[in-house]
Design a protein around this motif. Structure first.
Motif, short mmCIF file in Angstrom:
data_model
loop_
_atom_site.label_atom_id
_atom_site.label_comp_id
_atom_site.label_asym_id
_atom_site.label_seq_id
_atom_site.Cartn_x
_atom_site.Cartn_y
_atom_site.Cartn_z
N THR A 91 0.83 -1.20 0.00
CA THR A 91 0.00 0.00 0.00
C THR A 91 0.87 1.25 0.00
N MET A 92 1.91 1.26 0.84
CA MET A 92 2.83 2.40 0.89
C MET A 92 3.52 2.59 -0.46
N ALA A 93 3.94 1.49 -1.08
CA ALA A 93 4.61 1.58 -2.37
C ALA A 93 3.67 2.15 -3.44
N ALA A 94 2.44 1.67 -3.44
CA ALA A 94 1.47 2.15 -4.43
C ALA A 94 1.27 3.66 -4.30
N LEU A 95 1.13 4.13 -3.09
CA LEU A 95 0.94 5.57 -2.88
C LEU A 95 2.20 6.33 -3.30
N GLY A 96 3.36 5.79 -2.97
CA GLY A 96 4.61 6.43 -3.36
C GLY A 96 4.78 6.49 -4.86
N PHE A 97 4.24 5.50 -5.57
CA PHE A 97 4.31 5.47 -7.03
C PHE A 97 3.17 6.25 -7.68
N GLU A 98 2.35 6.89 -6.88
CA GLU A 98 1.21 7.67 -7.36
C GLU A 98 0.19 6.79 -8.08
N LEU A 99 -0.01 5.60 -7.52
CA LEU A 99 -1.06 4.69 -7.96
C LEU A 99 -2.16 4.69 -6.91
N GLU A 100 -3.28 4.04 -7.20
CA GLU A 100 -4.31 3.86 -6.18
C GLU A 100 -3.74 3.05 -5.02
N ALA A 101 -4.19 3.32 -3.82
CA ALA A 101 -3.63 2.67 -2.63
C ALA A 101 -3.71 1.15 -2.71
N ASP A 102 -4.78 0.64 -3.32
CA ASP A 102 -4.96 -0.82 -3.40
C ASP A 102 -4.51 -1.40 -4.74
N ALA A 103 -3.70 -0.67 -5.48
CA ALA A 103 -3.29 -1.12 -6.81
C ALA A 103 -2.63 -2.49 -6.78
N LEU A 114 1.44 -0.99 -14.48
CA LEU A 114 0.26 -0.29 -13.97
C LEU A 114 0.39 1.22 -14.17
N GLY A 115 -0.76 1.87 -14.41
CA GLY A 115 -0.81 3.32 -14.45
C GLY A 115 0.24 3.93 -15.37
N HIS A 116 0.94 4.92 -14.85
CA HIS A 116 1.92 5.65 -15.66
C HIS A 116 3.12 4.80 -16.05
N PHE A 117 3.33 3.67 -15.36
CA PHE A 117 4.44 2.80 -15.73
C PHE A 117 4.24 2.22 -17.13
N GLY A 118 2.99 2.08 -17.54
CA GLY A 118 2.71 1.54 -18.86
C GLY A 118 3.10 2.48 -19.99
N ALA A 119 3.29 3.76 -19.67
CA ALA A 119 3.64 4.74 -20.70
C ALA A 119 5.14 4.85 -20.92
N ALA A 120 5.94 4.21 -20.08
CA ALA A 120 7.39 4.28 -20.22
C ALA A 120 7.83 3.59 -21.50
N ALA A 121 8.84 4.14 -22.13
CA ALA A 121 9.33 3.60 -23.41
C ALA A 121 9.73 2.14 -23.27
N GLY A 122 9.14 1.29 -24.10
CA GLY A 122 9.49 -0.13 -24.13
C GLY A 122 8.85 -0.99 -23.07
N ALA A 123 8.14 -0.38 -22.11
CA ALA A 123 7.58 -1.16 -21.00
C ALA A 123 6.53 -2.17 -21.48
N ALA A 124 5.65 -1.73 -22.36
CA ALA A 124 4.56 -2.60 -22.81
C ALA A 124 5.11 -3.79 -23.60
N GLU A 125 6.20 -3.58 -24.34
CA GLU A 125 6.79 -4.66 -25.12
C GLU A 125 7.56 -5.64 -24.24
N LYS A 126 8.30 -5.11 -23.29
CA LYS A 126 9.11 -5.97 -22.43
C LYS A 126 8.27 -6.70 -21.39
N TYR A 127 7.16 -6.08 -20.97
CA TYR A 127 6.30 -6.66 -19.93
C TYR A 127 4.86 -6.74 -20.46
N PRO A 128 4.60 -7.63 -21.42
CA PRO A 128 3.26 -7.73 -22.01
C PRO A 128 2.26 -8.31 -21.01
N PRO A 129 0.96 -8.06 -21.23
CA PRO A 129 -0.06 -8.64 -20.34
C PRO A 129 0.08 -10.16 -20.27
#
Length: 202
Positions: A24-36, A168-183
């Motif tokens: 929960t602390m990490a999610a908030l620190g990453f600016e995600l929903e608390a229960d992400a 999750l969230g803004h991490f999905g917008a990072a360059a290459g993230a979607a390709e390296k970490y597909p669903p």
């Protein structure tokens, strides 16, 4: 030891609660929903896995008790061992011995956390090896008549097997993230990791 199950269940539950708090602390620190993270952990295949090494037999300097590796799960958590030997690698390649203060717990990022942060948090590389400090602790334990087993009661927390791992969230917008970490279903990710290290037949 008739109380073994109840003691270990209690310890495992406390460790899992600590992971949920950290998540929960990490999610908030990453600016995600608390229960992400925590909502993806519900009913996950969390594993309490005590491990032990008899240092009367395996106590020679240089003996590898756990080879260089990362953990395939979400977050790994454990307390202080009676014998040193755990080492971690930092992002800059430095290898450091781990010293856990009394009363504290150590959390290590696993591959599933790396996946959901698009590589922003890397799965921590680590090993356990007998060092000079381990040998000194063994000598002191023998002199005091204490047990020379190195025990780690570790919880490997997991994302629920049918949940989808993806940045999750803004991490999905990072360059290459979607390709390296597909669903990928968490259960499938675990299966592939086990196959890669030959703990599961293909």
């Amino acid at each position: 030891m008739p109380e073994w199950s109840s003691i270990m269940d209690s310890w495992g539950s406390k460790l899992l609660e600590a992971v949920q708090t950290v998540s929960t602390m990490a999610a908030l620190g990453f600016e995600l929903e608390a229960d992400a993270f925590t909502k993806l952990m519900q009913q996950g295949p969390h594993l309490l896995a005590p491990t032990g090494s008899d240092l009367n037999i395996h106590g020679q300097k240089g003996t590898v008790l756990a080879g260089f590796h990362y953990d395939l799960n979400f977050i790994t958590i454990h307390g202080k061992s009676r014998f040193p030997g755990l080492h971690v690698w930092l992002a800059d390649g430095r290898r450091l011995p781990v010293a856990i203060p009394p009363g504290c717990l150590l959390c290590q990022a696993g591959k599933q956390l790396e996946w959901m942060t698009g590589g922003h948090v890397k799965a921590g590389m680590h090993e356990v090896i007998v060092t000079d400090a381990t040998v000194s602790a063994i000598t002191a334990a023998k002199a005091a008549g204490r047990c020379c087993w190195r025990v780690s009661s570790t919880v490997f927390s997991h994302i629920t097997s049918d949940q989808v791992l993806q940045p999750l969230g803004h991490f999905g917008a990072a360059a290459g993230a979607a390709e390296k970490y597909p669903p990928t279903a968490a259960g499938l990710q675990v299966q592939r990791e086990l196959e890669a290290i030959r703990l599961k037949r293909q």
